[in-house]
Design a protein around this motif. Structure first.
Motif, PDB file in Angstrom:
ATOM      1  N   TYR A 226       5.776   6.955   5.796  1.00 46.40           N
ATOM      2  CA  TYR A 226       5.261   5.821   5.031  1.00 46.40           C
ATOM      3  C   TYR A 226       4.145   5.121   5.787  1.00 46.40           C
ATOM      4  O   TYR A 226       4.072   5.185   7.014  1.00 46.40           O
ATOM      5  N   TRP A 227       3.280   4.480   5.054  1.00 47.65           N
ATOM      6  CA  TRP A 227       2.153   3.728   5.590  1.00 47.65           C
ATOM      7  C   TRP A 227       2.348   2.262   5.194  1.00 47.65           C
ATOM      8  O   TRP A 227       2.611   1.949   4.021  1.00 47.65           O
ATOM      9  N   GLY A 228       2.231   1.363   6.165  1.00 47.91           N
ATOM     10  CA  GLY A 228       2.553  -0.031   5.942  1.00 47.91           C
ATOM     11  C   GLY A 228       3.900  -0.339   6.571  1.00 47.91           C
ATOM     12  O   GLY A 228       4.481   0.488   7.300  1.00 47.91           O
ATOM     13  N   GLY A 229       4.466  -1.496   6.298  1.00 48.79           N
ATOM     14  CA  GLY A 229       5.758  -1.852   6.879  1.00 48.79           C
ATOM     15  C   GLY A 229       6.919  -1.257   6.118  1.00 48.79           C
ATOM     16  O   GLY A 229       6.818  -0.960   4.923  1.00 48.79           O
ATOM     17  N   ALA A 230       8.059  -1.107   6.807  1.00 45.63           N
ATOM     18  CA  ALA A 230       9.278  -0.645   6.147  1.00 45.63           C
ATOM     19  C   ALA A 230       9.700  -1.696   5.124  1.00 45.63           C
ATOM     20  O   ALA A 230       9.877  -2.870   5.464  1.00 45.63           O
ATOM     21  N   GLY A 231       9.832  -1.301   3.899  1.00 50.37           N
ATOM     22  CA  GLY A 231      10.166  -2.232   2.829  1.00 50.37           C
ATOM     23  C   GLY A 231       8.936  -2.815   2.141  1.00 50.37           C
ATOM     24  O   GLY A 231       9.063  -3.446   1.090  1.00 50.37           O
ATOM     25  N   SER A 232       7.763  -2.611   2.765  1.00 49.78           N
ATOM     26  CA  SER A 232       6.523  -3.095   2.145  1.00 49.78           C
ATOM     27  C   SER A 232       5.441  -2.020   2.192  1.00 49.78           C
ATOM     28  O   SER A 232       4.258  -2.331   2.207  1.00 49.78           O
ATOM     29  N   ALA A 233       5.876  -0.780   2.272  1.00 48.13           N
ATOM     30  CA  ALA A 233       4.937   0.340   2.384  1.00 48.13           C
ATOM     31  C   ALA A 233       4.065   0.449   1.131  1.00 48.13           C
ATOM     32  O   ALA A 233       4.509   0.179   0.018  1.00 48.13           O
ATOM     33  N   TYR A 234       2.825   0.855   1.325  1.00 51.83           N
ATOM     34  CA  TYR A 234       1.909   1.038   0.209  1.00 51.83           C
ATOM     35  C   TYR A 234       1.621   2.507  -0.077  1.00 51.83           C
ATOM     36  O   TYR A 234       0.924   2.824  -1.052  1.00 51.83           O
ATOM     37  N   HIS A 235       2.173   3.413   0.774  1.00 52.88           N
ATOM     38  CA  HIS A 235       1.918   4.838   0.565  1.00 52.88           C
ATOM     39  C   HIS A 235       3.018   5.637   1.257  1.00 52.88           C
ATOM     40  O   HIS A 235       3.554   5.229   2.300  1.00 52.88           O
ATOM     41  N   VAL A 236       3.379   6.791   0.666  1.00 52.58           N
ATOM     42  CA  VAL A 236       4.399   7.674   1.255  1.00 52.58           C
ATOM     43  C   VAL A 236       3.956   9.129   1.129  1.00 52.58           C
ATOM     44  O   VAL A 236       3.094   9.461   0.307  1.00 52.58           O
TER      45      VAL A 236
END
Length: 272
Positions: A226-236
């Motif tokens: 995932y890209w972004g924070g865990a729980g707030s990801a913007y891409h996987v």
């Protein structure tokens, strides 16, 4: 004896006295009558002459003539107005017909242009998919040992997830896409895990916390990146081994196979 003694005389015989007296009496009577009439004449009243004034028609006639002229002028104005209205209506009808024909022509031209653009886009997409699959095939057969060994090291459900995402390389990226030929990032990951009976959340934010957090230095094939924070990801995406991942990146690239260095992820979770 004279020569004329036996020639009868041509002179008229004299009238007799009674006839002369009668005529004289008649003449005298007439003269007396005239004299009496003359004497009595001045005493008679003079004849009365009465002047009858005829009604003056000039005023009424002028009014009638004026009214007639005004009526004629009004009729002429009405006819002219009607003619102008008819001409305007005809002109408007012609303009409307022309505008409609122009609109139809533009609509047909737009439709043709859209069809041509769609055909061109589809052709470009097919070419892109073909090129991507050719690149993937070439990479696999030219000695990409890392990928081959990583894929072969994946077993069971993880191998199925890796095989699924690799099969979609070259497909289009469409926001909200869930297949079978177009995807967004979380739609591709969800569909891959569904093939092995795992029902993941639909969006990348929830998928980034769907399993156990793992270090990027300890990745295994089948892990979710995932890209972004865990729980707030913007891409996987899905890690397929050999330092590479498969993901539905964006509309310009579609589904791609890339090294982690292409776009380093923020973290990873292990579901299997």
């Amino acid at each position: 004896m004279s020569l004329t003694a036996h020639i009868p005389s041509h002179r008229k015989p004299r009238r007799s006295a009674p006839k002369s007296a009668l005529r004289a009496g008649v003449a005298g009577g007439v003269l007396s009558t005239i004299a009496v009439a003359g004497a009595a004449g001045p005493a008679q009243a003079e004849p009365v002459t009465q002047t009858i004034e005829m009604p003056t028609l000039t005023s009424g006639l002028s009014t009638a003539v004026a009214a007639s002229a005004e009526a004629t002028q009004q009729v002429a104005l009405d006819l002219e107005t009607q003619a102008q209205e008819d001409a305007a209506a005809t002109s408007a009808a012609k303009a409307a017909t022309k505008a409609k024909a122009e609109a139809v022509r533009k609509a047909e031209a737009k439709k043709k242009a859209e069809a041509a653009a769609k055909a061109k886009a589809e052709a470009a997409l097919r070419a892109s998919r073909s090129e991507a699959r050719t690149t993937l095939s070439t990479s696999s057969t030219s000695g990409s040992t890392a990928v081959a060994s990583s894929s072969s090291s994946a077993t069971g459900s993880a191998a199925s997830v890796v095989a699924f995402v690799q099969a979609q390389v070259g497909d289009a990226y469409v926001s909200g896409g869930t297949g079978p030929n177009s995807w967004d990032c979380s739609g591709l990951v969800q569909a891959a895990f569904r093939t092995v009976g795992v029902d993941l959340p639909r969006v990348s934010q929830a998928q980034s916390t769907a399993g156990t957090q793992v270090s990027l230095s300890n990745l295994q094939p089948g892990d979710i990146l995932y890209w972004g924070g865990a729980g707030s990801a913007y891409h996987v995406g899905v890690y397929v081994g050999g330092g590479q991942f498969v993901g539905a990146q964006n509309p310009s690239t579609g589904v791609v196979l890339r090294p982690l260095s292409y776009d380093p992820p923020s973290g990873a979770v292990r579901v299997l």
